[in-house]
Design a protein around this motif. Structure first.
Motif, short mmCIF file in Angstrom:
data_model
loop_
_atom_site.label_atom_id
_atom_site.label_comp_id
_atom_site.label_asym_id
_atom_site.label_seq_id
_atom_site.Cartn_x
_atom_site.Cartn_y
_atom_site.Cartn_z
N GLY A 169 0.80 -1.22 0.00
CA GLY A 169 0.00 0.00 0.00
C GLY A 169 0.82 1.26 0.00
O GLY A 169 0.31 2.34 0.33
N MET A 170 2.09 1.17 -0.41
CA MET A 170 2.93 2.36 -0.47
C MET A 170 2.78 3.06 -1.81
O MET A 170 2.50 2.43 -2.83
CB MET A 170 4.40 1.98 -0.25
CG MET A 170 4.68 1.28 1.07
SD MET A 170 6.46 0.96 1.34
CE MET A 170 7.02 2.61 1.81
N ARG A 171 2.97 4.35 -1.79
CA ARG A 171 3.10 5.14 -3.02
C ARG A 171 4.55 5.05 -3.45
O ARG A 171 5.46 5.35 -2.68
CB ARG A 171 2.71 6.58 -2.73
CG ARG A 171 3.02 7.58 -3.85
CD ARG A 171 2.81 8.98 -3.31
NE ARG A 171 3.11 10.01 -4.30
CZ ARG A 171 3.81 11.10 -4.02
NH1 ARG A 171 4.28 11.31 -2.79
NH2 ARG A 171 4.04 12.01 -4.97
N VAL A 172 4.80 4.60 -4.67
CA VAL A 172 6.16 4.35 -5.13
C VAL A 172 6.58 5.40 -6.15
O VAL A 172 5.86 5.67 -7.12
CB VAL A 172 6.29 2.94 -5.75
CG1 VAL A 172 7.68 2.74 -6.36
CG2 VAL A 172 5.99 1.87 -4.71
N LEU A 173 7.75 5.99 -5.93
CA LEU A 173 8.36 6.93 -6.88
C LEU A 173 9.67 6.32 -7.37
O LEU A 173 10.57 6.04 -6.57
CB LEU A 173 8.64 8.27 -6.20
CG LEU A 173 7.45 9.03 -5.60
CD1 LEU A 173 7.94 10.32 -4.96
CD2 LEU A 173 6.38 9.30 -6.63
N MET A 174 9.76 6.10 -8.67
CA MET A 174 11.01 5.64 -9.27
C MET A 174 11.82 6.88 -9.65
O MET A 174 11.37 7.70 -10.45
CB MET A 174 10.75 4.77 -10.51
CG MET A 174 9.91 3.54 -10.25
SD MET A 174 10.67 2.36 -9.09
CE MET A 174 12.11 1.83 -10.01
N ALA A 175 12.99 7.02 -9.06
CA ALA A 175 13.78 8.24 -9.25
C ALA A 175 14.43 8.27 -10.62
O ALA A 175 14.98 7.27 -11.09
CB ALA A 175 14.84 8.34 -8.17
#
Length: 317
Positions: A169-175
């Motif tokens: 349930g995490m919001r994922v940001l790919m850098a």
């Protein structure tokens, strides 16, 4: 074929290394010090190494050498340019750690996010009995659901970590690459990831452009005081800056499985942090589940057999 394994002790003793299916003589050394390399590979046709450096000087002393089979993914210890000049084939291991590294990464994240080490130490010190009730509240506990996970490195391991984060349930940001803002909708600019992440995890190679990619300026830009986890390579983070960042509250915790010098010397900055409940150091074992090591060992022999058949695979040089 004369095969020399320079550092068999980098695989656990319970891991089976099957015999290659061709006529050969295998000599295994538990460890090899730098001054011993040239003599030990002098008559080798094939060399196996995990972390022992094989440089141009050692290669010059090994006229029969035809193949170096690296028992890892990283080929930093090998002088690839010298191998190309000599026509020596270099192979490596791939995609063996797709479960073990992401699992270890999240073990560290959970341990920090839920203060597991701090709680254990408190119970061991008698704090539970002193509390006089069924629980006590000395240390923070935070859920991962709803938190933002910043992932630096979009390879197999980075993608696997991102998938676990989404499942929690995490919001994922790919850098995106540091300093780049033109990589499309799948990537979030590096500086924005620093500003928005609650957990920041590294899964990229150590290259000149990634060395010290996280240091004092980046810690100062981390607005949400994230956890920092590095299971990738030592040197990606300016290790001298980690302690001050923890002390200043710029990050809420840090966990490292890799260090720029392994093992770290007694005066390494990390050794002064081991008493802190918000810092965890494990000895480069994220890759080292029994299952992963056996997969590595099997692929290692597969690589050697493929080379001898004249059909090399997983070729780096």
């Amino acid at each position: 074929m004369n095969i020399v394994f320079l550092d068999r002790d980098t695989l656990a003793p319970q891991i089976r290394l099957r015999e290659p299916g061709f006529a050969h003589r295998l000599t295994s050394h538990g460890r090899t010090a730098p001054p011993e390399v040239a003599a030990r590979i002098a008559d080798a046709d094939i060399v196996i190494t995990n972390k022992v450096k094989v440089d141009a000087t050692a290669l010059a002393a090994a006229p029969r050498l035809r193949c170096i089979a690296v028992a890892a993914t990283g080929t930093d210890p090998i002088d690839l340019a010298a191998c190309r000049q000599r026509g020596i084939v270099v192979t490596n291991i791939r995609q063996y750690a797709v479960n073990t590294v992401p699992e270890h990464t999240f073990a560290l994240i959970f341990a920090l996010r839920r203060s597991i080490c701090a709680w254990h130490d408190a119970v061991r010190a008698g704090r539970w009995q002193a509390a006089g009730q069924f629980c006590f509240f000395d240390h923070p506990i935070r859920d991962l659901a709803g938190a933002t996970l910043g992932v630096i490195g979009d390879g197999v391991l980075g993608q696997a970590v991102a998938a676990i984060g989404r499942s929690l349930g995490m919001r994922v940001l790919m850098a995106g690459f540091k300093g780049r803002h033109d990589q499309g909708a799948l990537y979030t600019p590096f500086d924005r990831v620093l500003a928005e992440a609650d957990v920041l995890t590294l899964h990229c190679p150590l290259l000149p452009e990634t060395r010290h990619m996280i240091g004092a300026p980046e810690f100062a830009a981390m607005r949400r005081k994230p956890l920092l986890v590095n299971t990738a390579r030592g040197g990606l983070v300016d290790e001298a800056a980690v302690g001050p960042a923890l002390q200043a509250g710029q990050i809420s915790g840090a966990a490292f499985d890799v260090v720029s010098v392994e093992p770290p010397p007694a005066d390494h900055p990390f050794m002064a942090l081991l008493h802190r409940p918000d810092f965890i150091l494990t000895p480069h074992v994220a890759w080292a589940s029994d299952e992963a090591m056996q997969t590595l060992a099997d692929q290692l022999v597969d690589n050697i057999e493929a080379f001898v058949r004249g059909q090399p695979v997983n070729v780096v040089a």
